[in-house]
Design a protein around this motif. Structure first.
Motif, PDB file in Angstrom:
ATOM      1  N   MET A  90       0.831  -1.208   0.000  1.00  0.00           N
ATOM      2  CA  MET A  90       0.000   0.000   0.000  1.00  0.00           C
ATOM      3  C   MET A  90       0.867   1.260   0.000  1.00  0.00           C
ATOM      4  SD  MET A  90      -3.408  -0.488   2.296  1.00  0.00           S
ATOM      5  CE  MET A  90      -2.806  -1.477   3.632  1.00  0.00           C
ATOM      6  N   LEU A  91       1.963   1.182   0.765  1.00  0.00           N
ATOM      7  CA  LEU A  91       2.857   2.344   0.853  1.00  0.00           C
ATOM      8  C   LEU A  91       3.478   2.670  -0.512  1.00  0.00           C
ATOM      9  CD1 LEU A  91       3.782   4.167   3.223  1.00  0.00           C
ATOM     10  CD2 LEU A  91       5.844   2.791   3.340  1.00  0.00           C
ATOM     11  N   GLU A  92       3.919   1.630  -1.215  1.00  0.00           N
ATOM     12  CA  GLU A  92       4.517   1.817  -2.535  1.00  0.00           C
ATOM     13  C   GLU A  92       3.501   2.392  -3.524  1.00  0.00           C
ATOM     14  OE1 GLU A  92       7.695   1.691  -3.457  1.00  0.00           O
ATOM     15  OE2 GLU A  92       7.981   1.401  -1.314  1.00  0.00           O
ATOM     16  N   LYS A  93       2.282   1.875  -3.452  1.00  0.00           N
ATOM     17  CA  LYS A  93       1.211   2.340  -4.349  1.00  0.00           C
ATOM     18  C   LYS A  93       0.892   3.817  -4.061  1.00  0.00           C
ATOM     19  CE  LYS A  93      -3.509   1.150  -5.563  1.00  0.00           C
ATOM     20  NZ  LYS A  93      -4.412   0.074  -5.849  1.00  0.00           N
ATOM     21  N   LEU A  94       0.814   4.127  -2.772  1.00  0.00           N
ATOM     22  CA  LEU A  94       0.498   5.502  -2.370  1.00  0.00           C
ATOM     23  C   LEU A  94       1.591   6.480  -2.805  1.00  0.00           C
ATOM     24  CD1 LEU A  94      -1.638   7.081  -0.530  1.00  0.00           C
ATOM     25  CD2 LEU A  94       0.183   7.059   1.152  1.00  0.00           C
ATOM     26  N   LYS A  95       2.840   6.026  -2.655  1.00  0.00           N
ATOM     27  CA  LYS A  95       3.984   6.891  -2.972  1.00  0.00           C
ATOM     28  C   LYS A  95       3.919   7.399  -4.404  1.00  0.00           C
ATOM     29  CE  LYS A  95       8.952   7.105  -2.312  1.00  0.00           C
ATOM     30  NZ  LYS A  95      10.183   6.379  -2.074  1.00  0.00           N
ATOM     31  N   LYS A  96       3.387   6.561  -5.299  1.00  0.00           N
ATOM     32  CA  LYS A  96       3.294   6.951  -6.714  1.00  0.00           C
ATOM     33  C   LYS A  96       2.262   8.053  -6.946  1.00  0.00           C
ATOM     34  CE  LYS A  96       4.665   2.446  -8.446  1.00  0.00           C
ATOM     35  NZ  LYS A  96       4.067   1.136  -8.263  1.00  0.00           N
ATOM     36  N   THR A  97       1.320   8.209  -6.004  1.00  0.00           N
ATOM     37  CA  THR A  97       0.248   9.187  -6.217  1.00  0.00           C
ATOM     38  C   THR A  97       0.469  10.500  -5.448  1.00  0.00           C
ATOM     39  OG1 THR A  97      -1.150   8.544  -4.343  1.00  0.00           O
ATOM     40  CG2 THR A  97      -1.398   7.261  -6.375  1.00  0.00           C
ATOM     41  N   GLN A  98       1.418  10.487  -4.508  1.00  0.00           N
ATOM     42  CA  GLN A  98       1.579  11.679  -3.671  1.00  0.00           C
ATOM     43  C   GLN A  98       2.846  12.460  -4.000  1.00  0.00           C
ATOM     44  OE1 GLN A  98       1.162  10.444   0.489  1.00  0.00           O
ATOM     45  NE2 GLN A  98      -0.986  10.972   0.412  1.00  0.00           N
ATOM     46  N   LYS A  99       2.734  13.784  -3.867  1.00  0.00           N
ATOM     47  CA  LYS A  99       3.921  14.618  -4.038  1.00  0.00           C
ATOM     48  C   LYS A  99       4.836  14.362  -2.840  1.00  0.00           C
ATOM     49  CE  LYS A  99       1.673  18.230  -6.642  1.00  0.00           C
ATOM     50  NZ  LYS A  99       0.642  19.248  -6.437  1.00  0.00           N
ATOM     51  N   THR A 107       2.533  12.036   5.267  1.00  0.00           N
ATOM     52  CA  THR A 107       1.892  10.732   5.507  1.00  0.00           C
ATOM     53  C   THR A 107       2.770   9.859   6.406  1.00  0.00           C
ATOM     54  OG1 THR A 107       0.681  10.795   3.424  1.00  0.00           O
ATOM     55  CG2 THR A 107       1.040   8.621   4.381  1.00  0.00           C
ATOM     56  N   LEU A 108       4.079   9.808   6.101  1.00  0.00           N
ATOM     57  CA  LEU A 108       4.989   9.000   6.932  1.00  0.00           C
ATOM     58  C   LEU A 108       4.998   9.519   8.365  1.00  0.00           C
ATOM     59  CD1 LEU A 108       8.049   8.464   4.525  1.00  0.00           C
ATOM     60  CD2 LEU A 108       6.197   6.870   5.027  1.00  0.00           C
ATOM     61  N   GLY A 109       4.925  10.842   8.514  1.00  0.00           N
ATOM     62  CA  GLY A 109       4.871  11.444   9.853  1.00  0.00           C
ATOM     63  C   GLY A 109       3.603  11.046  10.596  1.00  0.00           C
ATOM     64  N   VAL A 110       2.470  11.037   9.885  1.00  0.00           N
ATOM     65  CA  VAL A 110       1.194  10.662  10.524  1.00  0.00           C
ATOM     66  C   VAL A 110       1.223   9.181  10.924  1.00  0.00           C
ATOM     67  CG1 VAL A 110      -1.329  10.575  10.286  1.00  0.00           C
ATOM     68  CG2 VAL A 110      -0.073  12.473   9.273  1.00  0.00           C
ATOM     69  N   ALA A 148      -3.800   5.857   9.086  1.00  0.00           N
ATOM     70  CA  ALA A 148      -2.846   6.968   8.913  1.00  0.00           C
ATOM     71  C   ALA A 148      -2.258   6.949   7.498  1.00  0.00           C
ATOM     72  CB  ALA A 148      -1.732   6.859   9.952  1.00  0.00           C
ATOM     73  N   LEU A 149      -1.895   5.767   7.057  1.00  0.00           N
ATOM     74  CA  LEU A 149      -1.289   5.595   5.729  1.00  0.00           C
ATOM     75  C   LEU A 149      -2.218   6.104   4.619  1.00  0.00           C
ATOM     76  CD1 LEU A 149       0.684   4.143   3.672  1.00  0.00           C
ATOM     77  CD2 LEU A 149      -0.475   2.049   4.224  1.00  0.00           C
ATOM     78  N   LEU A 150      -3.509   5.858   4.788  1.00  0.00           N
ATOM     79  CA  LEU A 150      -4.446   6.180   3.701  1.00  0.00           C
ATOM     80  C   LEU A 150      -5.258   7.462   3.931  1.00  0.00           C
ATOM     81  CD1 LEU A 150      -5.736   2.574   2.902  1.00  0.00           C
ATOM     82  CD2 LEU A 150      -4.099   3.938   1.594  1.00  0.00           C
ATOM     83  N   PRO A 171       5.426  14.740  13.317  1.00  0.00           N
ATOM     84  CA  PRO A 171       6.673  15.473  13.547  1.00  0.00           C
ATOM     85  C   PRO A 171       6.947  16.652  12.607  1.00  0.00           C
ATOM     86  CG  PRO A 171       7.070  13.105  13.579  1.00  0.00           C
ATOM     87  CD  PRO A 171       5.646  13.291  13.185  1.00  0.00           C
ATOM     88  N   ASN A 172       6.396  16.618  11.381  1.00  0.00           N
ATOM     89  CA  ASN A 172       6.652  17.739  10.446  1.00  0.00           C
ATOM     90  C   ASN A 172       5.829  18.976  10.771  1.00  0.00           C
ATOM     91  OD1 ASN A 172       8.439  16.258   8.513  1.00  0.00           O
ATOM     92  ND2 ASN A 172       6.607  14.984   8.345  1.00  0.00           N
ATOM     93  N   ARG A 173       4.850  18.855  11.660  1.00  0.00           N
ATOM     94  CA  ARG A 173       4.046  20.014  12.071  1.00  0.00           C
ATOM     95  C   ARG A 173       4.783  20.734  13.211  1.00  0.00           C
ATOM     96  NH1 ARG A 173      -0.135  20.061   8.218  1.00  0.00           N
ATOM     97  NH2 ARG A 173      -1.617  18.371   8.504  1.00  0.00           N
TER      98      ARG A 173
END
Ligand SMILES: [Fe+2]
Ligand SMILES: [Fe+2]
Length: 189
Positions: free
Chosen positions: A1-10, A17-20, A42-44, A130-132
């Motif tokens: 799922m992470l790999e699939k998501l990575k292709k769609t997100q800037k 997402t990784l932070g969440v 969190a991932l999705l 953490p990025n917030r």
């Protein structure tokens, strides 16, 4: 799922997402939530964020494809739609059929009255990952260690103030969420 998501997100969105995910894993025991469910939600949670950048007829077609009906408020506030679309994308494209996870994605932007522990966790983790680095994120991190509902009251209040500042419309679910928590606090005292 992470790999699939990575292709769609800037890149910046994927970092968020990784932070969440890491924040959701950290908070899961505190909220009494299953860590695996927290991680997947969190991932999705922003899996449709790339879709709400589309506009006009293309955007309408995406909503039709995923069966997302837009009320008047959602039509004028596109920022809300990625949460509704996100739940549909998680279900149709990622094969998630756990209602708790889908609802945590659906309500991660507006919140709602009588939220489940997983919904509360994703709402908070989205603001405290953490990025917030805003002052308000630090305050939510402090409050969540003391009282989850107090952290939510503060967090939803911050979101509503942000909407007022932007001069856009407040979703009634956010007002209901805040009122519910304030009434619950009053009843406990
Ligand atoms: Fe989001
Ligand atoms: Fe997010």
């Amino acid at each position: 799922m992470l790999e699939k998501l990575k292709k769609t997100q800037k890149e910046r969105r994927f970092k968020h997402t990784l932070g969440v995910i890491s924040e959701a894993e950290r908070l899961a025991p505190l909220f009494g939530v299953d860590t695996e469910k927290a991680r997947i939600a969190a991932l999705l949670h922003d899996c449709a964020k790339n879709l709400d950048e589309k506009s006009g007829e293309e955007f309408n077609q995406i909503c039709v494809k995923y069966g997302v009906k837009l009320d008047e408020l959602a039509k004028s506030e596109h920022a809300l739609v990625h949460a509704y679309l996100g739940a549909a994308v998680a279900w149709k494209d990622y094969g998630i059929n756990d209602h708790e996870i889908l609802e945590a994605i659906y309500y991660h932007t507006t919140a709602r009255a009588n939220m489940t522990p997983l919904e509360k966790l994703i709402y908070i983790a989205d603001m405290t990952e953490p990025n917030r680095t805003l002052e308000q994120s630090k305050e939510i991190r402090r409050l969540v260690e003391i009282d989850i509902n107090e952290a939510l009251i503060y967090a939803i209040g911050c979101s509503i103030k942000h909407v007022i500042k932007k001069g856009t419309l407040i979703h009634p679910d956010s007002i209901h969420a805040l009122n519910y928590l304030i009434e619950e606090r009053r009843d406990c005292r």
